[in-house]
Scaffold this active site. Sequence first.
Site, short mmCIF file in Angstrom:
data_model
loop_
_atom_site.label_atom_id
_atom_site.label_comp_id
_atom_site.label_asym_id
_atom_site.label_seq_id
_atom_site.Cartn_x
_atom_site.Cartn_y
_atom_site.Cartn_z
N ASP A 205 -48.29 -21.36 -60.68
CA ASP A 205 -48.96 -21.52 -59.39
C ASP A 205 -50.25 -22.31 -59.62
OD1 ASP A 205 -49.83 -21.11 -56.59
OD2 ASP A 205 -48.22 -19.63 -56.61
N HIS A 280 -48.21 -25.74 -55.07
CA HIS A 280 -48.60 -24.60 -55.91
C HIS A 280 -48.57 -25.00 -57.38
CE1 HIS A 280 -49.00 -21.38 -52.93
NE2 HIS A 280 -47.94 -21.87 -52.32
N ASP A 344 -42.40 -23.70 -51.52
CA ASP A 344 -43.15 -23.22 -50.36
C ASP A 344 -44.49 -23.93 -50.19
OD1 ASP A 344 -43.82 -21.96 -52.80
OD2 ASP A 344 -44.94 -20.41 -51.75
N GLU A 345 -44.93 -23.94 -48.95
CA GLU A 345 -46.32 -24.21 -48.56
C GLU A 345 -46.89 -25.53 -49.08
OE1 GLU A 345 -47.91 -19.73 -47.82
OE2 GLU A 345 -48.06 -20.40 -49.89
N TRP A 411 -38.65 -15.46 -46.86
CA TRP A 411 -39.90 -14.68 -46.97
C TRP A 411 -40.71 -14.68 -45.69
CZ3 TRP A 411 -45.09 -16.41 -46.86
CH2 TRP A 411 -45.28 -17.80 -46.82
N TYR A 436 -43.53 -7.39 -49.03
CA TYR A 436 -44.71 -7.96 -49.70
C TYR A 436 -45.64 -6.84 -50.17
CZ TYR A 436 -43.94 -12.95 -49.47
OH TYR A 436 -43.46 -14.21 -49.71
N PHE A 437 -45.56 -6.59 -51.46
CA PHE A 437 -46.29 -5.45 -52.02
C PHE A 437 -47.77 -5.77 -52.27
CE2 PHE A 437 -42.59 -2.73 -53.96
CZ PHE A 437 -42.02 -2.66 -52.70
N THR A 487 -50.42 -11.57 -56.70
CA THR A 487 -51.50 -10.87 -57.42
C THR A 487 -52.89 -11.47 -57.23
OG1 THR A 487 -50.99 -12.12 -59.43
CG2 THR A 487 -49.91 -9.98 -59.17
N GLU A 488 -53.12 -12.19 -56.13
CA GLU A 488 -54.48 -12.67 -55.88
C GLU A 488 -55.48 -11.51 -55.94
OE1 GLU A 488 -51.84 -13.42 -54.00
OE2 GLU A 488 -51.93 -15.48 -53.26
C1 ACM Z 1 -44.82 -17.26 -50.43
O1 ACM Z 1 -45.25 -16.14 -50.13
N1 ACM Z 1 -45.61 -18.33 -50.34
C2 ACM Z 1 -43.47 -17.47 -50.88
#
Ligand code: ACM
Length: 775
Positions: A205, A280, A344-345, A411, A436-437, A487-488
């Site tokens: 990431d 990412h 993603d994103e 997701w 999403y934990f 884990t941010e």
């Molecule tokens: C994600 O939560 N960006 C896959």
Amino acid sequence: MKKTVIQSFSVILLVVLMGCKEESKTIFTEGDINIVPKPLEMTFNQGAFRFNKETKLVAPKDHEETLDVLKDRFTAAAGWDLEVVPTAPSSNFVLLSTDSSLAEEGYSLKVTDNQVVIRANDYNGFLYGLETIRQLLPVAIENKSVVTNINWDIPTVEIKDSPRFKWRGFMLDVSRHFFEKEYVLSTIDQLALLKMNTLHLHLVDDQGWRIEIKKYPKLTEVGGFRVDQEDKPWNARPTPDLGTETTYGGFYTQEDIKEIVAYASRKGITVVPEIEMPAHVMSAIAAYPELSCFQNPIMVPSGGVWPITEIYCAGKDSTFEFLENVLREVMELFPSPYIHVGGDEATKTNWKICPDCKKRVAAEGLDNVEELQSYFIQRMERFLSSKGRTLLGWDEILEGGLAPGATVMSWRGVKGGLEASEAGHDVVMTPNSHCYFDYYQGDQDVEPLAWGGNLSLSKVYQFDPVVEGMSEQQGKHVLGGQANLWTEYVPTNDQAEYMTYPRLAALAEAVWSSKDNKNWNDFSNRVGSLFQRYGIMGVNYAKSVYQVTTETTVNPESAVISIALISEFPGSEIRYTLDGSNITTTSEKYTDPIEITKTTTLKAQVFKEDRPAGALFEKTITYHKAVGKPVTYLNKYHDSYQGAKELGMVNVVRGSKNFHDGQWQGWLGDDMELVIDMESPTEMEQVTVGALENQGSGIYFPIQVEIFLSDDGKSYRSAGIVKREYTANNGSELKDFIIGLGKQTARYIKVKATNLGSPPSGGGSWMFIDEVVVE
Ligand code: ACM
Ligand code: ZN
């Protein structure tokens, strides 16, 4: 020969003494059986099998190491080295026996008074039979050192079990914070206990590249480390100057990866690597700037980056060459049939102006940069499938057209899963709503800092990978489900465990057990045994499920506030006080909703076996003059954030820092304007307007709150105003805007809160209000 009386007596005495030594076996009831996830079919027969140090373990030649699950436990907790033998003795054994009629990963288990037989058709089936025996054993079996005075008895049961889904996954983000190999191995142990079979490692990431790639050593030398700003909140870590020393980080060597993969394989777990692209990946670009469109030198960011515009260039062939080389090494290390490429994103602003990307768009006849992303992923999909692997990606890979052989991980809710399965693609369901934990699992005022959202244990339990609206055909494309721990906000092993357990147990049941067997009440009883096991194993599991929450209603006729005290676990004992005094075992036991008509400090706590089991709930409920009065909106709240609707501003219920908690009314870009009819001339001294700011989510405090009073509801006079200038704010913050009125009498109160309108950082401007307190 004549036996003397003395001799006979001695023999009898010896027999009696030996008989005493052999204590009677445990008398089990069905309620003692607490297997998670719940097995498909189980019959309980009165009786027990007792393990002792003579118990033999019997397995077909190629399945001997499977037995380690049980053997290792007995070595640690009982101090016995149970012998593995090729054929079964007449009694006192655990036998593994192959049965080709059983389903993939399924097993049957038959326990009688003198033997235990597990039948299965594959490695995982045997493992799961053994894990079930482990959960039938006393919780003391989890001890790491020898415990004495335990009868290692299990109830005589017959179990037939097999999983509902074949993908039972957990993702660990090792990029945002790095987790040492040992932590990954311990996670694998915990997954196996719950019959989970997939560990997805988010290895890449922006904030860290965590896997050694021999051909590109700078990926880990540079990309694996960042400037240590762990003392600052994730989203408040400034971009470091180029050349600043980078000391936070780490990575797995290829040897580490081999060890992880081999260990997982012995536990029946496939490790799926995720190598993010095209976004990412700032850690990779920091190492090799030529991978980006404009090749600007950057640092590995220490914290949040949004939007993500530094992404791989989709125009240069060298990008794809790089990625193929990376994936070649990755495929060498991971036998997983699936390779996750993220997807993603990506904010594609650079792609719109990069000469190489523009050239690619033209050459490929693409219409836009979304199609360029699709080109990117399709190209990687061709590469992976040429190597016999399946590409897996986040649901953004649907945008601009899905690659033919791709599998989608849904997701952003379930939409991606619905769409991909409709198109005949396989999907793994991991909707943020249930999986999403990194989300909070209880009251934000009590829980440690987390990403946001709210995902209680019971909500995870409700997860069903096959969602409403899916046809039978679509349902067949659902491989299963997965929990994701981003884990941010998870810097340590302890915190990772706290966020993962016991929610993983609820998810395990959602992906293993049959729909008919799912029952929250039943689960809440069984999971208690797992809590004890976690306790013995030293797993820092969350006890948030024991927190008290409240549900408040207001009766507009009587202006009586009614507060229900709720515990997630049904039938929990809750004790409370209303006078500010501390809770003890003799405090009032909660039965029915509590009615209040004055400002009250409520304390409440769940008790288990006469001891407090969860955090103390403590709140002062400010009763005020406008409770239950009619409210007319001159400018109504947004449909997406309606709070408690008509009575939301006058129900005494205050919002929390979680803006999704159902208490906040929101206005997007415009102002709040409402009138409270006090129903008769009322003397008042101050009005308080509660607001929330969470700039990261586009929510800003009002810049002004003004109160107007009127006797007839037609002509209003300004009665007080507070102003507040915009200030940058990285956190989530609550604020009361208090407007003193002196002493004034009026029937109507008009409240106007002015929206910031245009935030300096761009985007829309939400304004969130929870209550208008009139005193
Ligand atoms: C994600 O939560 N960006 C896959
Ligand atoms: Zn480019």
